[in-house]
Design a protein around this motif. Structure first.
Motif, PDB file in Angstrom:
ATOM      1  N   SER A  62      41.946 -45.056 -37.865  1.00 29.52           N
ATOM      2  CA  SER A  62      42.602 -46.346 -38.078  1.00 29.52           C
ATOM      3  C   SER A  62      41.624 -47.406 -38.575  1.00 29.52           C
ATOM      4  N   VAL A  63      40.327 -47.249 -38.298  1.00 29.75           N
ATOM      5  CA  VAL A  63      39.346 -48.240 -38.745  1.00 29.75           C
ATOM      6  C   VAL A  63      38.831 -47.955 -40.153  1.00 29.75           C
ATOM      7  N   GLU A  64      39.117 -46.769 -40.669  1.00 30.87           N
ATOM      8  CA  GLU A  64      38.706 -46.409 -42.027  1.00 30.87           C
ATOM      9  C   GLU A  64      39.839 -45.621 -42.697  1.00 30.87           C
ATOM     10  N   PRO A  65      41.002 -46.263 -42.890  1.00 29.41           N
ATOM     11  CA  PRO A  65      42.184 -45.550 -43.364  1.00 29.41           C
ATOM     12  C   PRO A  65      42.080 -45.000 -44.789  1.00 29.41           C
ATOM     13  N   GLU A  66      41.126 -45.475 -45.564  1.00 31.51           N
ATOM     14  CA  GLU A  66      40.991 -44.959 -46.920  1.00 31.51           C
ATOM     15  C   GLU A  66      40.331 -43.581 -46.969  1.00 31.51           C
ATOM     16  N   THR A  67      39.679 -43.180 -45.890  1.00 32.43           N
ATOM     17  CA  THR A  67      39.077 -41.843 -45.806  1.00 32.43           C
ATOM     18  C   THR A  67      40.068 -40.921 -45.116  1.00 32.43           C
ATOM     19  N   VAL A  68      40.625 -39.987 -45.877  1.00 34.59           N
ATOM     20  CA  VAL A  68      41.662 -39.094 -45.359  1.00 34.59           C
ATOM     21  C   VAL A  68      41.213 -37.647 -45.525  1.00 34.59           C
ATOM     22  N   LEU A  69      41.255 -36.914 -44.438  1.00 36.15           N
ATOM     23  CA  LEU A  69      40.983 -35.478 -44.467  1.00 36.15           C
ATOM     24  C   LEU A  69      42.312 -34.749 -44.483  1.00 36.15           C
ATOM     25  N   ARG A  70      42.363 -33.618 -45.173  1.00 34.20           N
ATOM     26  CA  ARG A  70      43.606 -32.850 -45.254  1.00 34.20           C
ATOM     27  C   ARG A  70      43.339 -31.421 -44.838  1.00 34.20           C
ATOM     28  N   TYR A  71      44.288 -30.876 -44.081  1.00 39.90           N
ATOM     29  CA  TYR A  71      44.139 -29.537 -43.533  1.00 39.90           C
ATOM     30  C   TYR A  71      45.368 -28.700 -43.871  1.00 39.90           C
ATOM     31  N   THR A  72      45.130 -27.460 -44.244  1.00 37.14           N
ATOM     32  CA  THR A  72      46.237 -26.538 -44.474  1.00 37.14           C
ATOM     33  C   THR A  72      46.893 -26.228 -43.136  1.00 37.14           C
ATOM     34  N   GLU A  73      48.047 -25.616 -43.190  1.00 31.77           N
ATOM     35  CA  GLU A  73      48.730 -25.246 -41.946  1.00 31.77           C
ATOM     36  C   GLU A  73      47.850 -24.343 -41.089  1.00 31.77           C
ATOM     37  N   ALA A  74      47.178 -23.374 -41.702  1.00 34.15           N
ATOM     38  CA  ALA A  74      46.321 -22.452 -40.943  1.00 34.15           C
ATOM     39  C   ALA A  74      45.149 -23.186 -40.287  1.00 34.15           C
ATOM     40  N   GLU A  75      44.531 -24.112 -41.014  1.00 30.54           N
ATOM     41  CA  GLU A  75      43.421 -24.875 -40.447  1.00 30.54           C
ATOM     42  C   GLU A  75      43.887 -25.753 -39.296  1.00 30.54           C
ATOM     43  N   TRP A  76      45.024 -26.423 -39.481  1.00 27.20           N
ATOM     44  CA  TRP A  76      45.550 -27.303 -38.439  1.00 27.20           C
ATOM     45  C   TRP A  76      45.933 -26.500 -37.200  1.00 27.20           C
ATOM     46  N   ARG A  77      46.581 -25.355 -37.408  1.00 30.71           N
ATOM     47  CA  ARG A  77      46.970 -24.498 -36.293  1.00 30.71           C
ATOM     48  C   ARG A  77      45.738 -24.050 -35.507  1.00 30.71           C
TER      49      ARG A  77
END
Length: 102
Positions: A62-77
């Protein structure tokens, strides 16, 4: 037919995962709905997640909302299951080799 033909090679798996990541980061997520833990105040630092297509997830601070990481379903699981299993606990617990495991 050889067994090796039935399975992806390491090189094929790596290439597929790179394609998945490229596609994930190419998604326009400007309109996603961000979620944080219940009870978190708007002014508090917190982790926020957004659900993306195909079970993927985006995560940001929330303090750095411009930095977004993305995870595939397998990574998130894998992450969620690891967290549930105590792999990321701050202090050792009986489940991950802590003092109480004796």
């Amino acid at each position: 037919m050889a067994e090796a033909e039935d399975h992806e090679s390491e090189q094929d798996i790596k290439a597929r995962k790179e394609r998945e990541k490229d596609e994930l980061y190419a998604l326009d997520i400007s309109g996603v709905e961000w979620h944080s833990a219940p009870g978190a105040e708007a002014h508090e630092e917190r982790v926020e997640i957004a659900y993306l297509p195909a079970g993927a997830v985006a995560m940001r601070s929330s303090v750095e909302p411009e930095t977004v990481l993305r995870y595939t379903e397998a990574e998130w699981r894998a992450f969620v299951l690891g967290a549930r299993d105590g792999e990321f606990d701050l202090e050792p617990s009986p489940q991950n080799g802590g003092v109480g495991a004796e």
